[in-house]
Design a protein around this motif. Structure first.
Motif, PDB file in Angstrom:
ATOM      1  N   LEU A   1       7.943  14.158   0.753  1.00 31.74           N
ATOM      2  CA  LEU A   1       9.333  13.774   1.002  1.00 31.74           C
ATOM      3  C   LEU A   1       9.429  12.267   1.238  1.00 31.74           C
ATOM      4  O   LEU A   1      10.277  11.586   0.662  1.00 31.74           O
ATOM      5  N   VAL A   2       8.532  11.747   2.049  1.00 32.10           N
ATOM      6  CA  VAL A   2       8.575  10.327   2.378  1.00 32.10           C
ATOM      7  C   VAL A   2       8.207   9.468   1.167  1.00 32.10           C
ATOM      8  O   VAL A   2       8.806   8.421   0.944  1.00 32.10           O
ATOM      9  N   ILE A   3       7.256   9.913   0.362  1.00 29.36           N
ATOM     10  CA  ILE A   3       6.904   9.163  -0.848  1.00 29.36           C
ATOM     11  C   ILE A   3       8.100   9.087  -1.791  1.00 29.36           C
ATOM     12  O   ILE A   3       8.400   8.029  -2.351  1.00 29.36           O
ATOM     13  N   ALA A   4       8.824  10.190  -1.929  1.00 31.40           N
ATOM     14  CA  ALA A   4      10.042  10.170  -2.740  1.00 31.40           C
ATOM     15  C   ALA A   4      11.072   9.220  -2.130  1.00 31.40           C
ATOM     16  O   ALA A   4      11.771   8.490  -2.845  1.00 31.40           O
TER      17      ALA A   4
ATOM     18  N   HIS B   1      15.920  -1.349   7.321  1.00 30.21           N
ATOM     19  CA  HIS B   1      15.439  -0.661   8.526  1.00 30.21           C
ATOM     20  C   HIS B   1      14.629   0.573   8.155  1.00 30.21           C
ATOM     21  O   HIS B   1      13.570   0.827   8.757  1.00 30.21           O
ATOM     22  N   ALA B   2      15.094   1.332   7.158  1.00 25.10           N
ATOM     23  CA  ALA B   2      14.340   2.510   6.711  1.00 25.10           C
ATOM     24  C   ALA B   2      13.002   2.081   6.119  1.00 25.10           C
ATOM     25  O   ALA B   2      11.965   2.707   6.377  1.00 25.10           O
ATOM     26  N   ALA B   3      13.009   1.000   5.341  1.00 24.55           N
ATOM     27  CA  ALA B   3      11.762   0.503   4.759  1.00 24.55           C
ATOM     28  C   ALA B   3      10.777   0.101   5.854  1.00 24.55           C
ATOM     29  O   ALA B   3       9.577   0.374   5.741  1.00 24.55           O
ATOM     30  N   LEU B   4      11.271  -0.515   6.920  1.00 24.62           N
ATOM     31  CA  LEU B   4      10.392  -0.898   8.026  1.00 24.62           C
ATOM     32  C   LEU B   4       9.721   0.312   8.661  1.00 24.62           C
ATOM     33  O   LEU B   4       8.549   0.256   9.034  1.00 24.62           O
ATOM     34  N   GLU B   5      10.460   1.387   8.789  1.00 28.22           N
ATOM     35  CA  GLU B   5       9.874   2.612   9.334  1.00 28.22           C
ATOM     36  C   GLU B   5       8.737   3.097   8.437  1.00 28.22           C
ATOM     37  O   GLU B   5       7.690   3.538   8.919  1.00 28.22           O
ATOM     38  N   LEU B   6       8.934   2.983   7.137  1.00 23.94           N
ATOM     39  CA  LEU B   6       7.886   3.414   6.205  1.00 23.94           C
ATOM     40  C   LEU B   6       6.696   2.460   6.238  1.00 23.94           C
ATOM     41  O   LEU B   6       5.553   2.891   6.134  1.00 23.94           O
TER      42      LEU B   6
ATOM     43  N   ALA C   1       4.713   3.423   9.232  1.00 20.61           N
ATOM     44  CA  ALA C   1       3.961   4.653   8.972  1.00 20.61           C
ATOM     45  C   ALA C   1       2.782   4.380   8.039  1.00 20.61           C
ATOM     46  O   ALA C   1       1.692   4.936   8.215  1.00 20.61           O
ATOM     47  N   ALA C   2       2.996   3.507   7.061  1.00 19.49           N
ATOM     48  CA  ALA C   2       1.949   3.207   6.080  1.00 19.49           C
ATOM     49  C   ALA C   2       0.751   2.517   6.713  1.00 19.49           C
ATOM     50  O   ALA C   2      -0.364   2.583   6.179  1.00 19.49           O
ATOM     51  N   ARG C   3       0.967   1.883   7.839  1.00 16.14           N
ATOM     52  CA  ARG C   3      -0.137   1.198   8.509  1.00 16.14           C
ATOM     53  C   ARG C   3      -1.233   2.176   8.900  1.00 16.14           C
ATOM     54  O   ARG C   3      -2.416   1.839   8.837  1.00 16.14           O
ATOM     55  N   THR C   4      -0.867   3.412   9.257  1.00 14.28           N
ATOM     56  CA  THR C   4      -1.867   4.365   9.744  1.00 14.28           C
ATOM     57  C   THR C   4      -1.971   5.639   8.916  1.00 14.28           C
ATOM     58  O   THR C   4      -2.897   6.416   9.127  1.00 14.28           O
TER      59      THR C   4
END
Length: 180
Positions: free
Chosen positions: A42-45, A89-94, A97-100
């Protein structure tokens, strides 16, 4: 995808669950699972959707830019609005998340490279910059990095007045550097 973005903006990465997104989108859990069996899928989409939406947002806002001496300041203001808006803001959340999370990172890193190249290309175009001139490519990239940083600063407090003053000053420097 819009429900996923809205959830990321409102609840952050931690609060964006597949169940919450399905409820927000008004679809059954079964329908959501059929299309996106895991949170990672879902998040990748959503990453792909956000990337395309961010570029579309820049293109759409660019149609209203003035010509002449006020153009550079208007381009910077438009880019700053993009970097203080909900898609950013949504991109920042991703990104966080991508950091870990290696699955999210595998999707975010190549997409951000594409978005970065397209943002740079669009900025060059909007500024009428000639990248064959020494220092112009670097000045455009410095501009994008500055605006992204100002977008980050705006997350915790309303930084609008300071941002406008910095961008007005940077527009003068940029015009001199670009030979505008």
């Amino acid at each position: 995808m819009e429900a996923t973005v809205a959830s990321l903006v409102e609840h952050g990465w931690a609060g964006t669950t597949t169940t919450a997104v399905a409820q927000r989108a008004g679809v059954s859990r079964g329908a959501q699972l059929h299309h996106y069996p895991t949170r990672a899928e879902l998040v990748i989409a959503a990453v792909q959707y956000i990337g395309a939406a961010r570029i579309a947002e820049i293109r759409e806002q660019a149609t209203d830019l003035p010509t002449g001496p006020a153009r550079t300041a208007a381009v910077l203001d438009m880019l700053a609005r993009v970097c203080t808006g909900p898609l950013f803001h949504a991109a920042l959340e991703l990104w966080t998340a991508a950091r870990t999370d290696p699955d999210v990172r595998a999707a975010v890193v190549p997409l951000e490279a594409v978005i970065g190249r397209e943002s740079h290309r669009l900025t060059v175009e909007l500024l009428g910059a000639d990248e064959s001139r020494p220092g112009v490519r670097e000045a455009v990239q410095q501009t994008l990095d500055l605006i992204r940083g100002l977008g980050l600063a705006d997350l915790l407090t309303d930084d609008g007045a300071r941002r406008r003053a910095l961008l007005a000053d940077w527009a003068r420097h940029l015009d001199a550097r670009l030979g505008s």
